[in-house]
Design an enzyme around this catalytic site. Structure first.
Site, PDB file in Angstrom:
ATOM      1  N   SER A  13       2.560  -0.262   5.781  1.00  0.00           N
ATOM      2  CA  SER A  13       3.498  -0.292   6.908  1.00  0.00           C
ATOM      3  C   SER A  13       4.910  -1.656   7.416  1.00  0.00           C
ATOM      4  O   SER A  13       5.555  -1.355   6.918  1.00  0.00           O
ATOM      5  CB  SER A  13       3.376   0.084   8.418  1.00  0.00           C
ATOM      6  OG  SER A  13       1.986  -0.221   8.588  1.00  0.00           O
TER       7      SER A  13
ATOM      8  N   MET B 286      -8.578   8.469   0.001  1.00  0.00           N
ATOM      9  CA  MET B 286      -9.716   8.857   0.657  1.00  0.00           C
ATOM     10  C   MET B 286      -9.772  10.782   0.861  1.00  0.00           C
ATOM     11  O   MET B 286      -9.569  11.236   0.196  1.00  0.00           O
ATOM     12  CB  MET B 286      -8.679   9.270   2.312  1.00  0.00           C
ATOM     13  CG  MET B 286      -8.007   7.424   2.393  1.00  0.00           C
ATOM     14  SD  MET B 286      -7.422   7.704   4.186  1.00  0.00           S
ATOM     15  CE  MET B 286      -6.485   6.215   4.027  1.00  0.00           C
TER      16      MET B 286
ATOM     17  N   PHE C 219      -6.867   5.029   7.601  1.00  0.00           N
ATOM     18  CA  PHE C 219      -5.111   5.158   8.856  1.00  0.00           C
ATOM     19  C   PHE C 219      -4.412   3.747   8.359  1.00  0.00           C
ATOM     20  O   PHE C 219      -4.896   2.701   8.292  1.00  0.00           O
ATOM     21  CB  PHE C 219      -5.015   5.018   9.740  1.00  0.00           C
ATOM     22  CG  PHE C 219      -5.625   6.566  10.025  1.00  0.00           C
ATOM     23  CD1 PHE C 219      -5.159   7.894   9.937  1.00  0.00           C
ATOM     24  CD2 PHE C 219      -7.550   6.745  10.724  1.00  0.00           C
ATOM     25  CE1 PHE C 219      -6.366   8.958   9.915  1.00  0.00           C
ATOM     26  CE2 PHE C 219      -7.981   8.282  10.937  1.00  0.00           C
ATOM     27  CZ  PHE C 219      -7.537   9.120  10.591  1.00  0.00           C
ATOM     28  N   GLY C 220      -2.959   4.215   8.327  1.00  0.00           N
ATOM     29  CA  GLY C 220      -1.622   3.048   8.474  1.00  0.00           C
ATOM     30  C   GLY C 220      -1.286   2.328   9.737  1.00  0.00           C
ATOM     31  O   GLY C 220      -2.129   3.430  10.439  1.00  0.00           O
ATOM     32  N   GLY C 221      -0.849   0.973   9.934  1.00  0.00           N
ATOM     33  CA  GLY C 221      -0.425   1.126  11.106  1.00  0.00           C
ATOM     34  C   GLY C 221      -1.364   0.872  12.076  1.00  0.00           C
ATOM     35  O   GLY C 221      -1.046   0.405  13.573  1.00  0.00           O
TER      36      GLY C 221
ATOM     37  N   MET D  13     -11.819   5.564  -1.098  1.00  0.00           N
ATOM     38  CA  MET D  13     -13.114   5.782   0.251  1.00  0.00           C
ATOM     39  C   MET D  13     -13.752   6.486  -0.055  1.00  0.00           C
ATOM     40  O   MET D  13     -12.932   7.662   0.839  1.00  0.00           O
ATOM     41  CB  MET D  13     -11.914   5.851   1.461  1.00  0.00           C
ATOM     42  CG  MET D  13     -11.170   4.034   2.179  1.00  0.00           C
ATOM     43  SD  MET D  13      -9.971   3.643   2.649  1.00  0.00           S
ATOM     44  CE  MET D  13      -8.685   3.719   0.787  1.00  0.00           C
TER      45      MET D  13
ATOM     46  N   HIS E 249      -8.094   1.877  -4.131  1.00  0.00           N
ATOM     47  CA  HIS E 249      -9.430   1.970  -3.621  1.00  0.00           C
ATOM     48  C   HIS E 249     -10.054   2.901  -2.686  1.00  0.00           C
ATOM     49  O   HIS E 249      -8.562   3.665  -2.321  1.00  0.00           O
ATOM     50  CB  HIS E 249      -8.547   0.981  -1.652  1.00  0.00           C
ATOM     51  CG  HIS E 249      -9.032   0.536  -0.604  1.00  0.00           C
ATOM     52  ND1 HIS E 249      -8.942   0.686   0.678  1.00  0.00           N
ATOM     53  CD2 HIS E 249     -10.739   1.038  -0.299  1.00  0.00           C
ATOM     54  CE1 HIS E 249      -9.580   0.200   1.206  1.00  0.00           C
ATOM     55  NE2 HIS E 249     -11.041   0.393   0.847  1.00  0.00           N
TER      56      HIS E 249
ATOM     57  N   MET F 118     -11.826  -5.516   5.093  1.00  0.00           N
ATOM     58  CA  MET F 118     -11.135  -4.799   5.265  1.00  0.00           C
ATOM     59  C   MET F 118     -10.831  -5.490   6.919  1.00  0.00           C
ATOM     60  O   MET F 118     -11.560  -6.246   7.169  1.00  0.00           O
ATOM     61  CB  MET F 118     -11.776  -3.380   5.870  1.00  0.00           C
ATOM     62  CG  MET F 118     -12.025  -2.007   4.730  1.00  0.00           C
ATOM     63  SD  MET F 118     -10.531  -1.835   3.770  1.00  0.00           S
ATOM     64  CE  MET F 118      -9.431  -1.575   4.993  1.00  0.00           C
TER      65      MET F 118
ATOM     66  N   HIS G 241      -1.232  -1.250  -4.254  1.00  0.00           N
ATOM     67  CA  HIS G 241      -2.693  -0.760  -3.485  1.00  0.00           C
ATOM     68  C   HIS G 241      -2.518   0.991  -3.670  1.00  0.00           C
ATOM     69  O   HIS G 241      -1.687   1.493  -2.681  1.00  0.00           O
ATOM     70  CB  HIS G 241      -2.648  -1.238  -2.495  1.00  0.00           C
ATOM     71  CG  HIS G 241      -4.024  -1.207  -1.882  1.00  0.00           C
ATOM     72  ND1 HIS G 241      -4.624  -1.775  -1.740  1.00  0.00           N
ATOM     73  CD2 HIS G 241      -3.923  -0.486  -0.681  1.00  0.00           C
ATOM     74  CE1 HIS G 241      -6.325  -1.641  -1.296  1.00  0.00           C
ATOM     75  NE2 HIS G 241      -5.292  -0.678  -0.329  1.00  0.00           N
TER      76      HIS G 241
ATOM     77  N   ASP H 266      -4.916   3.420  -2.194  1.00  0.00           N
ATOM     78  CA  ASP H 266      -5.674   4.411  -1.241  1.00  0.00           C
ATOM     79  C   ASP H 266      -6.594   5.772  -1.110  1.00  0.00           C
ATOM     80  O   ASP H 266      -5.447   6.460  -1.597  1.00  0.00           O
ATOM     81  CB  ASP H 266      -5.343   4.195   0.183  1.00  0.00           C
ATOM     82  CG  ASP H 266      -5.355   2.733   0.540  1.00  0.00           C
ATOM     83  OD1 ASP H 266      -6.102   2.554   1.171  1.00  0.00           O
ATOM     84  OD2 ASP H 266      -3.900   2.733   1.024  1.00  0.00           O
TER      85      ASP H 266
ATOM     86  N   SER I  36       0.637  -1.272  -0.311  1.00  0.00           N
ATOM     87  CA  SER I  36      -0.319   0.160  -0.331  1.00  0.00           C
ATOM     88  C   SER I  36       0.746   1.533   0.282  1.00  0.00           C
ATOM     89  O   SER I  36       1.704   1.154   0.565  1.00  0.00           O
ATOM     90  CB  SER I  36      -0.488  -0.384   0.748  1.00  0.00           C
ATOM     91  OG  SER I  36      -1.166   1.331   1.230  1.00  0.00           O
TER      92      SER I  36
ATOM     93  N   ASP J   5      -6.779  -5.857   3.591  1.00  0.00           N
ATOM     94  CA  ASP J   5      -6.507  -4.886   3.568  1.00  0.00           C
ATOM     95  C   ASP J   5      -6.774  -4.207   5.225  1.00  0.00           C
ATOM     96  O   ASP J   5      -7.502  -3.850   5.986  1.00  0.00           O
ATOM     97  CB  ASP J   5      -6.782  -3.578   3.133  1.00  0.00           C
ATOM     98  CG  ASP J   5      -5.674  -2.439   2.669  1.00  0.00           C
ATOM     99  OD1 ASP J   5      -5.449  -2.306   3.196  1.00  0.00           O
ATOM    100  OD2 ASP J   5      -7.076  -1.508   1.968  1.00  0.00           O
TER     101      ASP J   5
HETATM  102  C1  DX5 Z   1      -6.456   1.972   5.376  1.00  0.00           C
HETATM  103  C2  DX5 Z   1      -6.103   1.601   4.283  1.00  0.00           C
HETATM  104  C3  DX5 Z   1      -4.554   0.290   4.237  1.00  0.00           C
HETATM  105  C4  DX5 Z   1      -3.511   1.282   4.940  1.00  0.00           C
HETATM  106  C5  DX5 Z   1      -3.460  -0.746   5.422  1.00  0.00           C
HETATM  107  O1  DX5 Z   1      -7.547   2.309   5.179  1.00  0.00           O
HETATM  108  O2  DX5 Z   1      -6.744   0.673   3.242  1.00  0.00           O
HETATM  109  O3  DX5 Z   1      -4.505   0.381   2.431  1.00  0.00           O
HETATM  110  O4  DX5 Z   1      -2.517   1.495   3.906  1.00  0.00           O
HETATM  111  O5  DX5 Z   1      -1.616  -0.221   5.986  1.00  0.00           O
HETATM  112  P1  DX5 Z   1      -1.191  -0.930   6.915  1.00  0.00           P
HETATM  113  O6  DX5 Z   1      -0.926  -2.371   6.438  1.00  0.00           O
HETATM  114  O7  DX5 Z   1      -0.111  -0.543   7.863  1.00  0.00           O
HETATM  115  O8  DX5 Z   1      -2.332  -1.541   8.151  1.00  0.00           O
HETATM  116 ZN    ZN Z   2      -6.446   0.082   1.126  1.00  0.00          ZN
END
Ligand code: DX5
Ligand code: ZN
Length: 214
Positions: free
Chosen positions: A197, A36, A142-144, A67, A65, A136, A32, A34, A7, A174
């Protein structure tokens, strides 16, 4: 065979082209991306122009993706920008069937996305129409974040439905994917792992991808 989709949310934004190369050289299958909008999810990221720029340098398919609230207003634009797969949230539109048809008509593979709080059986009427289902495993935005274990039930439902109905969609997950959670997902029948991450923090990116696939 398991596929891996790094991602770009977790990439180095000042060096996006080299982050993309790193993913490709590591053996990633998709990129991937994202998108948003600050409405459907409480964060802002990349838009249409970014996808277009990425498509000029990428050599592997772009897994976009969305959102977004009102995803139906953006499908043709993301398709023209170079998306290969476009996935829209079930929760973002009352017209999921129409949007899936719209994505296919735009020449892309069509995906539907489920939040962790949505049961998979709401998809029953469209599972024969989609190319991909994205489960999901964190709340989007958010990541992480940490993997939400209760989403495994949906993965199993999707794998069972596909088996019983000779379905052809791929199952993607994801959020919070790492070596340990990847194993849980694969056991549940998942085909594509998105890793943000976990991939971009890895010292050895090739080993990271190989580990997720193994
Ligand atoms: C979150 C995103 C993910 C995100 C995942 O809304 O859709 O694609 O990048 O990040 P990690 O792998 O760090 O959880
Ligand atoms: Zn995603």
């Amino acid at each position: 065979m398991t596929l891996v989709a790094p991602s770009l949310l977790a990439a180095d934004y000042m060096n996006m082209a080299s982050s993309i190369k790193e993913a490709e050289n590591a053996g990633a299958d998709y990129l991937h991306i994202d998108v948003m909008d600050g409405h459907f999810v409480p964060n802002l990221t990349f838009g249409i122009d970014m996808v277009e720029q990425i498509s000029k340098t990428a050599t592997i398919p772009l897994d976009v993706h969305l959102m977004l609230a009102k995803p139906e207003n953006y499908i043709e634009k993301f398709a023209a920008a170079g998306a290969h797969i476009i996935s829209v949230h079930m929760e973002a539109t009352p017209h999921i069937h129409r949007v899936i048809q719209q994505i296919k008509q735009a020449g892309c593979k069509a995906g539907v996305v489920l939040n962790p709080g949505t049961p998979a059986n709401v998809l029953e009427a469209i599972l024969g129409d989609v190319d991909l289902v994205l489960q999901m495993t964190v709340n989007p935005g958010f990541g992480g974040q940490n993997f939400i274990e209760s989403t495994v039930k949906n993965m199993r439902y999707l794998a069972n439905w596909r088996h019983e109905n000779c379905g052809s969609y791929v199952i993607e997950v994801d959020g919070g994917v790492n070596a340990e959670t990847a194993e849980i997902c694969k056991q549940a029948g998942v085909d594509v792992l998105v890793a943000g991450s976990y991939f971009f923090r890895a010292e050895d990116k090739k080993a990271c991808v190989n580990g997720l696939k193994a």
